[in-house]
Design a protein around this motif. Sequence first.
Motif, short mmCIF file in Angstrom:
data_model
loop_
_atom_site.label_atom_id
_atom_site.label_comp_id
_atom_site.label_asym_id
_atom_site.label_seq_id
_atom_site.Cartn_x
_atom_site.Cartn_y
_atom_site.Cartn_z
N LEU A 1 -68.37 -6.11 -0.24
CA LEU A 1 -67.02 -6.13 -0.79
C LEU A 1 -66.06 -5.92 0.37
O LEU A 1 -66.08 -4.86 1.02
CB LEU A 1 -66.86 -5.04 -1.85
N MET A 2 -65.22 -6.91 0.65
CA MET A 2 -64.37 -6.91 1.82
C MET A 2 -62.89 -6.78 1.43
O MET A 2 -62.49 -7.20 0.35
CB MET A 2 -64.56 -8.21 2.61
N ALA A 3 -62.11 -6.21 2.34
CA ALA A 3 -60.66 -6.13 2.14
C ALA A 3 -59.97 -6.30 3.49
O ALA A 3 -60.52 -5.93 4.53
CB ALA A 3 -60.26 -4.79 1.52
N GLN A 4 -58.79 -6.85 3.44
CA GLN A 4 -58.00 -7.04 4.66
C GLN A 4 -56.94 -5.95 4.75
O GLN A 4 -56.33 -5.57 3.75
CB GLN A 4 -57.34 -8.41 4.66
N LEU B 1 -56.95 -7.13 10.03
CA LEU B 1 -58.35 -6.83 10.27
C LEU B 1 -59.09 -6.80 8.93
O LEU B 1 -58.49 -6.60 7.88
CB LEU B 1 -58.50 -5.49 10.98
N ASN B 2 -60.41 -6.98 8.99
CA ASN B 2 -61.24 -6.94 7.80
C ASN B 2 -62.12 -5.70 7.80
O ASN B 2 -62.60 -5.27 8.86
CB ASN B 2 -62.13 -8.19 7.72
N ALA B 3 -62.35 -5.14 6.63
CA ALA B 3 -63.18 -3.94 6.50
C ALA B 3 -64.12 -4.10 5.31
O ALA B 3 -63.79 -4.77 4.33
CB ALA B 3 -62.32 -2.69 6.32
N VAL B 4 -65.28 -3.47 5.42
CA VAL B 4 -66.24 -3.45 4.32
C VAL B 4 -65.94 -2.24 3.44
O VAL B 4 -65.93 -1.10 3.91
CB VAL B 4 -67.69 -3.37 4.85
#
Length: 256
Positions: free
Chosen positions: A54-57, A69-72
């Motif tokens: 599940l990713m979020a910017q 940036l992208n984070a898990v």
Amino acid sequence: MPFMKMLARLGIGSARVDTRLEHDTVRAGGDLRGLVHVQGGHTAQRIDRIELHLMAQYLQRDNDRRSALNAVVRTWRVSTPFTLQPHEERELPFSLRVPTHTPITERGTPVWLKTALDIDNALNPEDSDRIHVLPHPSLQTVLEAVQQLGFQWRNAYCEAGGPLGRDEPFVQELEFHAGPSWQGPPRTLAILPFPREDALELVLDLDRGPRGLTSLLEGALLDGGRRSRLVLSSSELSSGAGAVAELLAPRLRNET
């Protein structure tokens, strides 16, 4: 090495993955269901694992520059190791409980589900699916309460903020401005929600000037800002938006 196997390691004629969601809309704290469809390539391949991320910017500020940036947010493993035969098809159903602190996607915050196959000594195939995340019921109550008081929801975005006691390197900020029905001085409002197991903690910041989120989290006292923390219990939240609005109103009018 056989020619077809060499091509598979380069990702040519290798296994493919496609995640198919039952619905692309989910409420934070709710269940996301679907299946992972895997299609074999031209040669047998060992699949060590299949993971869903599940990713979020979020935004990272560096002086006057901002970068995305992208984070898990959360990772799930949906398979044990297996060998995928040439042209074999497999479907792996899943049901995932989305974390309560998953960023909501209203007002533009990107959130998506990334599927990754881990294939030994090969280029690993991936698939990405955007999802729409609705507020957790507790946060939904707060949003309704703020809007009942006359504030209009303007923006929602995630920004880097490390010292928060969670694994993610960001928090989400919700921005409002006073509308015509607000009975108080003209002002802006920023809310940072922090879900707890049996409560919802809010950082409220009134009339904040042009400054970064880091200064807010560090509690720096800057001109034009009135900052407070409010913890709403599950019983207070279950009383409904009207009751929560009564709790919020004195703070938003600087009466406490």
